[in-house]
Scaffold this motif. Structure first.
Motif, mmCIF file in Angstrom:
data_model
loop_
_atom_site.group_PDB
_atom_site.id
_atom_site.type_symbol
_atom_site.label_atom_id
_atom_site.label_comp_id
_atom_site.label_asym_id
_atom_site.label_seq_id
_atom_site.Cartn_x
_atom_site.Cartn_y
_atom_site.Cartn_z
ATOM 1 N N GLY A 118 40.430 36.405 48.837
ATOM 2 C CA GLY A 118 39.584 36.354 47.645
ATOM 3 C C GLY A 118 39.261 37.720 47.049
ATOM 4 N N HIS A 119 39.839 38.793 47.612
ATOM 5 C CA HIS A 119 39.564 40.141 47.088
ATOM 6 C C HIS A 119 40.648 40.563 46.084
ATOM 7 C CE1 HIS A 119 36.520 40.385 50.102
ATOM 8 N NE2 HIS A 119 37.365 40.432 51.108
ATOM 9 N N GLY A 120 40.433 41.718 45.454
ATOM 10 C CA GLY A 120 41.436 42.264 44.541
ATOM 11 C C GLY A 120 41.414 41.586 43.181
ATOM 12 N N ILE A 121 42.569 41.599 42.489
ATOM 13 C CA ILE A 121 42.621 41.079 41.110
ATOM 14 C C ILE A 121 43.501 39.843 40.973
ATOM 15 C CG2 ILE A 121 43.126 41.664 38.699
ATOM 16 C CD1 ILE A 121 43.041 44.639 39.592
ATOM 17 N N LEU A 122 44.671 39.906 41.623
ATOM 18 C CA LEU A 122 45.662 38.845 41.408
ATOM 19 C C LEU A 122 45.162 37.484 41.852
ATOM 20 C CD1 LEU A 122 49.022 40.431 42.608
ATOM 21 C CD2 LEU A 122 48.723 39.170 40.490
ATOM 22 N N SER A 124 41.914 36.341 42.862
ATOM 23 C CA SER A 124 40.458 36.235 42.989
ATOM 24 C C SER A 124 39.929 35.581 41.724
ATOM 25 C CB SER A 124 39.847 37.630 43.169
ATOM 26 O OG SER A 124 40.158 38.427 42.054
ATOM 27 N N ASN A 125 38.680 35.182 41.765
ATOM 28 C CA ASN A 125 38.033 34.557 40.615
ATOM 29 C C ASN A 125 36.597 35.056 40.517
ATOM 30 O OD1 ASN A 125 39.975 32.719 39.428
ATOM 31 N ND2 ASN A 125 39.860 31.545 41.334
ATOM 32 N N GLY A 126 35.920 34.607 39.486
ATOM 33 C CA GLY A 126 34.481 34.865 39.380
ATOM 34 C C GLY A 126 34.145 36.327 39.120
ATOM 35 N N ASP A 127 32.931 36.722 39.538
ATOM 36 C CA ASP A 127 32.429 38.062 39.215
ATOM 37 C C ASP A 127 33.259 39.165 39.857
ATOM 38 O OD1 ASP A 127 30.492 37.030 37.681
ATOM 39 O OD2 ASP A 127 28.895 37.155 39.199
ATOM 40 N N SER A 128 33.712 38.917 41.088
ATOM 41 C CA SER A 128 34.485 39.942 41.779
ATOM 42 C C SER A 128 35.766 40.236 40.994
ATOM 43 C CB SER A 128 34.816 39.465 43.191
ATOM 44 O OG SER A 128 35.553 40.436 43.861
ATOM 45 N N TRP A 129 36.493 39.175 40.565
ATOM 46 C CA TRP A 129 37.709 39.350 39.763
ATOM 47 C C TRP A 129 37.394 40.113 38.473
ATOM 48 C CZ3 TRP A 129 38.245 36.823 34.896
ATOM 49 C CH2 TRP A 129 39.430 37.146 34.233
ATOM 50 N N GLU A 295 37.137 46.461 51.000
ATOM 51 C CA GLU A 295 38.177 45.426 50.936
ATOM 52 C C GLU A 295 38.688 45.269 49.515
ATOM 53 O OE1 GLU A 295 39.394 43.801 53.837
ATOM 54 O OE2 GLU A 295 38.238 45.548 54.485
ATOM 55 N N ASN A 296 37.763 45.265 48.548
ATOM 56 C CA ASN A 296 38.193 45.127 47.160
ATOM 57 C C ASN A 296 39.069 46.303 46.741
ATOM 58 O OD1 ASN A 296 37.795 42.806 45.743
ATOM 59 N ND2 ASN A 296 35.682 43.285 45.134
ATOM 60 N N ALA A 298 41.078 48.163 48.761
ATOM 61 C CA ALA A 298 42.396 48.050 49.400
ATOM 62 C C ALA A 298 43.241 46.965 48.735
ATOM 63 C CB ALA A 298 42.226 47.760 50.883
ATOM 64 N N PHE A 299 42.622 45.815 48.441
ATOM 65 C CA PHE A 299 43.418 44.731 47.859
ATOM 66 C C PHE A 299 43.744 44.976 46.382
ATOM 67 C CE2 PHE A 299 42.031 42.610 51.735
ATOM 68 C CZ PHE A 299 43.235 42.048 52.147
ATOM 69 N N THR A 300 42.846 45.656 45.669
ATOM 70 C CA THR A 300 43.158 45.987 44.269
ATOM 71 C C THR A 300 44.364 46.918 44.228
ATOM 72 O OG1 THR A 300 40.890 45.651 43.543
ATOM 73 C CG2 THR A 300 42.231 47.091 42.172
ATOM 74 N N VAL A 301 44.353 47.932 45.089
ATOM 75 C CA VAL A 301 45.474 48.874 45.141
ATOM 76 C C VAL A 301 46.761 48.128 45.522
ATOM 77 C CG1 VAL A 301 46.433 50.811 46.460
ATOM 78 C CG2 VAL A 301 44.073 50.909 45.635
ATOM 79 N N SER A 302 46.662 47.315 46.550
ATOM 80 C CA SER A 302 47.847 46.591 47.000
ATOM 81 C C SER A 302 48.367 45.645 45.903
ATOM 82 C CB SER A 302 47.478 45.850 48.284
ATOM 83 O OG SER A 302 48.154 44.677 48.406
ATOM 84 N N ASN A 303 47.461 45.010 45.167
ATOM 85 C CA ASN A 303 47.863 44.136 44.051
ATOM 86 C C ASN A 303 48.588 44.913 42.957
ATOM 87 O OD1 ASN A 303 45.016 41.811 43.826
ATOM 88 N ND2 ASN A 303 46.632 42.020 45.317
ATOM 89 N N LEU A 304 48.106 46.118 42.665
ATOM 90 C CA LEU A 304 48.745 46.893 41.592
ATOM 91 C C LEU A 304 50.176 47.257 41.980
ATOM 92 C CD1 LEU A 304 45.756 49.128 40.434
ATOM 93 C CD2 LEU A 304 46.767 47.212 39.206
ATOM 94 N N PHE A 305 50.375 47.592 43.266
ATOM 95 C CA PHE A 305 51.746 47.868 43.723
ATOM 96 C C PHE A 305 52.590 46.600 43.667
ATOM 97 C CE2 PHE A 305 50.110 51.837 45.353
ATOM 98 C CZ PHE A 305 51.206 52.674 45.165
ATOM 99 N N ALA A 306 52.033 45.505 44.191
ATOM 100 C CA ALA A 306 52.816 44.262 44.253
ATOM 101 C C ALA A 306 53.171 43.788 42.854
ATOM 102 C CB ALA A 306 52.024 43.194 44.987
ATOM 103 N N ALA A 307 52.176 43.820 41.942
ATOM 104 C CA ALA A 307 52.426 43.276 40.600
ATOM 105 C C ALA A 307 53.194 44.261 39.726
ATOM 106 C CB ALA A 307 51.091 42.923 39.933
ATOM 107 N N GLY A 308 53.084 45.547 40.044
ATOM 108 C CA GLY A 308 53.636 46.557 39.136
ATOM 109 C C GLY A 308 54.988 47.110 39.530
ATOM 110 N N THR A 309 55.448 46.827 40.741
ATOM 111 C CA THR A 309 56.715 47.429 41.163
ATOM 112 C C THR A 309 57.885 46.480 40.963
ATOM 113 O OG1 THR A 309 55.566 48.774 42.794
ATOM 114 C CG2 THR A 309 57.915 48.539 43.089
ATOM 115 N N ASP A 310 57.861 45.358 41.673
ATOM 116 C CA ASP A 310 59.008 44.453 41.654
ATOM 117 C C ASP A 310 59.311 43.951 40.228
ATOM 118 O OD1 ASP A 310 60.820 42.845 43.510
ATOM 119 O OD2 ASP A 310 59.981 41.315 42.178
#
Ligand code: HEM
Length: 501
Positions: A118-122, A124-129, A295-296, A298-310
Motif C-alpha cells: 500500500g506504499h508508494g505511488i503505483l 496505493s490509494n487515498g491520502d498516501s497516494w 517505507e513511502n 523506498a517504494f516511491t523510488v522503486s516505483n519510479l524505477f519500475a515505471a520509468g525504465t522498462d
C-alpha cells in the motif's frame, strides 16, 4: 413432507448444495435489480468465471476481441473476480476524463500488495497516494522534468549510449541492456542525483532484477495467483518475485542510507534528498501521521524505477526495430535530421522543426501500445456509466490498446503509418486518441519525462547510426511479434548499429 425432507441428512446436504449453486448462479449471472443493469459479457462458469473464454497469454487481444461482440463496456470474470472492461477511445475517455474520480482508484491485486504494502505511488490509494504523487510530480518538475535540467541529464546519457553502441563496430547485437542502462540512469540522476557506470555490477543487477520483476508480473501463473491467492500462494514465480522485490527494496534502502549520511539540507541532489528534508521538517514540527516515512520513500523510488525504465526502454527498442524493418521511413527521418540539425547536438527545442521524426516516435508508441490494458483501476464509488450500473470497488481495465488501435479513430490501425500524425503539408498533428500514457487521475506521472527521453535518445541515435537487420536477415524477416509481459516488448533480437560518421 417438507419437515421430512429437511430432516433427512442426504436431503439436507442436497438442499445445501442447491442453495450454494443458486447463490453462485445469481452471483455469476447478470442478476441485478431492475434499475441496475450491469454491463453485458460472456456467460461465466462458477468459480472459473470466463477463464476458458480468454487467453491469459494475450489478454489484451482477447479482451479487444470480446469488445467486438459485447460492445465498448462489458464485464468478464477472472475466476471469482469481476472486471469491467472499457474499450474504444470514446468510452475510455468518457470514463477516465469525464468521471475521473469515480474511475480513478487503483486496484491493488494480491501480488502488488505483496511487494508494495500500500506504499508508494503505483499501487496505493487515498491520502498516501495523493501526497506521494503530488510530491513526486512537483519535485521532478523542480528538477526540470521536461525542462532544462532533465534535458541536460538525458543529453549526457545519450553520449554514453552512443559510446556503448559504437563498441560493436556495426556488428549485430542485442541492444536491450544498453538501452535499459541509459534510461535507468536518467531516473537515477533525477532520484538519487547520480548516474552509474554501465559496467557497475550493483547497477547491472538492479536493472536486471527490475526487468525480471516486470516480466514475471505478466506471467500466466501470477495472473492466476491474483485470482486465487489462497490457492496458489506457493507457486515458484511468486516466491521468485517476492525474493527479487525484497532485494530490490533493500538495494534502494542502502542507497537512501548513503544519501542520508551525506545530506546537506541546502543542496537537494535529487528527489530522495528533497524527501529526507521534508521528513526532517515534519519530525521537527511534530506532524502526526505524516506520509513522509521511510517505507513511502523506498517504494516511491522503486516505483519510479519500475515505471520509468522498462516502459521508455521498450518503446525505444520498438522504434529502432521499426526503423530497421522499414528503411524508407528511416531514410526520411535521417534526411530530416541532416537538413534541420546537421551534426550538432539535438535539443528539445528542435522537436517542432522535426515533424516527420516526431510523427515516427508517436506512431511507434501507438502501434506498440506497450501497456495495453493500462494498470488496473477500481471504482471509488457506485457509478452509473453509459446506462450500466458498476458497484463501488469493481476492477476496471481501460483497454488502452483498443484506443490506440480504434478502427473509428485511425486510418490504418494495425500498420506502421507515421502519416497518422501528419497533415497534408507534412506538419505534425496531435491526435485525441493518442493515449499511451492513459488519462485522468492516474495518468502516467512521467509522461513529460518519457516524451523528452524518447525524442532525445531516438534522434541522437538516428543521427549517429543506421539501424539494419543482422547480415543474412532481410527486413521482411525482422519479427514484430510481441513478447507479452506486464509491458509488450519486442522478442529478443539483434540489430546492427552502423556508424554514419
Ligand atoms: C514510454 C514511456 C511510458 C509509458 C508508455 C507509460 C505509461 C503509463 C501508463 C499507461 C500508466 C498507467 C495509467 C493508468 O493507470 O491509467 C502509467 C503510470 C505511471 N507511470 Fe508511466 N509510462 C511511461 C514512462 C514513465 C516514466 C519515465 C515515469 C517516471 C519516471 C513513469 C511513472 C509512472 C508512475 C509513477 C505511474 C503511476 C501513476 C499513479 O498510479 O498515480 N512512467 N504510465
Amino acid at each position: 413432507m417438507m419437515e421430512f425432507i429437511l430432516q433427512s441428512p442426504t436431503s439436507v446436504s442436497l438442499f445445501g448444495v442447491f442453495v450454494v449453486l443458486l447463490v453462485l448462479h445469481l452471483l455469476y449471472s447478470n442478476f441485478s435489480f431492475p434499475k441496475r443493469r450491469e454491463p453485458p459479457g460472456p456467460r461465466p462458469f462458477p468459480l472459473l468465471g470466463n477463464l476458458l473464454q480468454v487467453d491469459l497469454k494475450r489478454l489484451d487481444q482477447s479482451l479487444f476481441h470480446l469488445s467486438r461482440t459485447f460492445g465498448p463496456i462489458f464485464q468478464v470474470y477472472f475466476g471469482p473476480k469481476k472486471v469491467v472492461v472499457l474499450a474504444g477511445y470514446r468510452t475510455v475517455k468518457e470514463a477516465l476524463l469525464n468521471q475521473a474520480d469515480e474511475f480513478g482508484n487503483r486496484e491493488i491485486t494480491p501480488l502488488f500488495y505483496d511487494f508494495n504494502q500500500g506504499h508508494g505511488i503505483l499501487f496505493s490509494n487515498g491520502d498516501s497516494w495523493k501526497e506521494m504523487r503530488r510530491f513526486a510530480l512537483t519535485t521532478l518538475r523542480k528538477f526540470g522534468m521536461g525542462k532544462k535540467m532533465s534535458e541536460e541529464i538525458t543529453i549526457e546519457e545519450c553520449g554514453y549510449l552512443i559510446k556503448e553502441m559504437k563498441k560493436y563496430k556495426g556488428k549485430a547485437f542485442n541492444n536491450t541492456q544498453a538501452i535499459n542502462y541509459a534510461v535507468s540512469n536518467v531516473v537515477s540522476a533525477l532520484v538519487f542525483g547520480k548516474r552509474f557506470e554501465y559496467e557497475d555490477p550493483v547497477f547491472q543487477k538492479m536493472v536486471e532484477r527490475d526487468n525480471e520483476i516486470i516480466h514475471l508480473t505478466g506471467s500466466v501463473s501470477l495472473q492466476i495467483y491474483n485470482m486465487f491467492p489462497w490457492l496458489v500462494r506457493w507457486i515458484k514465480n511468486r516466491q521468485l518475485m517476492i525474493k527479487n522485490a525484497a532485494i530490490s527494496i533493500r538495494d534502494v534502502k542502502d542507497i537512501i542510507q548513503q544519501l542520508k549520511e551525506t545530506l546537506e539540507p541546502q543542496t537537494c541532489r535529487g528527489l530522495v534528498d528533497c524527501f529526507l528534508i521534508r521528513q526532517q521538517k515534519d519530525e521537527e514540527s511534530g506532524v502526526k501521521d505524516t506520509h513522509f516515512h521511510e517505507e513511502n520513500l523506498a517504494f516511491t523510488v522503486s516505483n519510479l524505477f519500475a515505471a520509468g525504465t522498462d516502459t521508455t526502454a521498450t518503446t525505444l527498442q520498438w522504434s529502432l526495430l521499426l526503423m530497421a524493418k522499414y528503411p524508407h521511413f528511416q531514410d526520411q527521418v535521417q534526411e530530416e535530421l541532416v537538413r534541420v540539425i546537421g551534426s550538432r547536438e539535438v535539443s528539445v527545442e528542435d522537436r517542432k522543426n522535426l515533424p516527420f521524426t516526431d510523427a515516427v516516435i508517436h506512431e511507434t508508441q501507438r502501434l506498440a501500445s506497450i501497456i495495453p490494458t493500462a494498470i488496473p483501476h477500481k471504482t471509488s464509488q457506485d457509478v452509473t456509466f453509459q446506462g450500466y450500473f458498476i458497484k463501488k470497488n469493481t476492477v476496471v481495465f481501460p483497454l488502452l490498446t483498443s484506443v490506440l488501435h480504434d478502427e473509428s479513430e485511425w486510418e490504418s490501425p494495425h500498420t506502421f503509418n507515421p502519416s497518422h500524425f501528419l497533415d497534408k503539408e507534412g506538419q505534425f498533428i496531435k491526435r485525441d486518441a493518442f493515449l499511451p500514457f492513459s488519462a485522468g487521475r492516474r495518468v502516467c506521472l512521467g509522461e513529460g519525462l518519457a516524451k523528452m527521453e524518447l525524442f532525445l535518445f531516438f534522434t541522437s541515435l538516428l543521427q549517429r547510426f543506421r539501424f539494419t537487420p543482422p547480415p543474412g536477415v532481410s527486413e521482411d524477416e525482422l519479427d514484430l511479434t510481441p513478447a507479452v509481459g506486464f509491458t509488450i516488448s519486442p522478442l529478443p533480437h539483434e540489430l546492427c548499429a552502423v556508424s554514419r560518421e
